[in-house]
Design an enzyme around this catalytic site. Structure first.
Site, PDB file in Angstrom:
ATOM      1  N   HIS A  72     -33.181  22.074   9.246  1.00 34.92           N
ATOM      2  CA  HIS A  72     -33.691  22.004  10.607  1.00 34.92           C
ATOM      3  C   HIS A  72     -33.712  20.532  11.035  1.00 34.92           C
ATOM      4  CE1 HIS A  72     -37.160  21.367   7.954  1.00 34.92           C
ATOM      5  NE2 HIS A  72     -37.664  20.649   8.921  1.00 34.92           N
ATOM      6  N   LYS A  93     -31.784  19.690   4.211  1.00 33.63           N
ATOM      7  CA  LYS A  93     -32.682  20.045   5.308  1.00 33.63           C
ATOM      8  C   LYS A  93     -31.927  20.921   6.301  1.00 33.63           C
ATOM      9  CE  LYS A  93     -35.800  17.902   8.683  1.00 33.63           C
ATOM     10  NZ  LYS A  93     -36.235  16.616   9.278  1.00 33.63           N
TER      11      LYS A  93
END
Length: 220
Positions: free
Chosen positions: A106, A104
């Site tokens: 963000h 991921k």
């Protein structure tokens, strides 16, 4: 009659249609007298009991770790249930985490959800079964990329103690040979045979086939 946690687990598998006896053609092409389908676990009650059996296996083998790692996807609920059971039954508070299939980029970011691994941390990998060691091969590079952790063991539900297609070693023994990681199972094929012999579960009519299968395909 009072059962051990191993015997209770075998009864639990049979009662929930996870462990069946008969004639089954495995993916390997072998004709087996028993079949394990963990896909039949699907309720909260089942998951809670599973966690207790995994926790009992960890406790029985004297394993100590900081964090349980549940490889996506089947290992995720198992690691959570086991962490809860360790706290509830043994007052052992332990972290848990699981990997993402993709990093991921963000929010909090990272490859793992839950406890963020640190150098020197001791971890136990939690999985349902081990057939070829694929899950272990996939999770180890992710662990190495996250931190210099120490894998003190891996827990699975059943060790078939069955040699591979190209080796006389079982998947569990291969994991020890290739990665130096000890794999512990709640029960083994021998435990299942013994449970039938003792009448813990029905199936004495399948014992001859179980003996023959073990003698033919049992790992050294």
């Amino acid at each position: 009659m009072q059962y051990t946690y191993k015997e209770e687990f075998i009864r639990f598998m049979v009662d929930n249609g996870v462990l069946k006896f008969g004639q089954f053609t495995l993916k390997s092409g072998r004709l087996a007298p028993y079949f394990i389908n963990t896909g039949n676990y699907k309720t909260g009650k089942q998951l809670a009991k599973l966690g207790e059996y995994y926790a009992a296996c960890i406790h029985d083998n004297g394993l100590k770790a900081d964090t349980l790692v549940g490889p996506a996807y089947k290992g995720i609920p198992l690691s959570v249930a086991t962490a809860i059971a360790l706290y509830k039954n043994y007052e052992e508070e332990i972290n848990y985490c699981f990997d993402r299939k993709e990093v991921k980029d963000h929010g909090e970011g990272g490859l793992f959800v839950g406890k963020q691994l640190q150098d020197g941390e001791k971890v136990i990998i939690i999985e349902d079964v081990m057939t070829s060691g694929k899950a272990l091969r996939e999770i180890l590079p992710k662990l190495e990329a996250a931190a210099k952790v120490e894998v003190v063991g891996m827990i699975i539900s059943v060790d078939r103690r069955e040699k591979g297609l190209t080796s006389d070693l079982s998947a569990v023994s291969e994991a020890k040979k290739e990665f130096g990681i000890d794999v512990y199972s709640v029960v083994t094929m021998d435990d299942i045979i013994e449970a039938i012999e003792k009448g813990v579960v029905d199936g004495k009519e399948h014992l001859a086939a179980m003996y023959n299968y073990r003698n033919t395909y049992g790992a050294k």
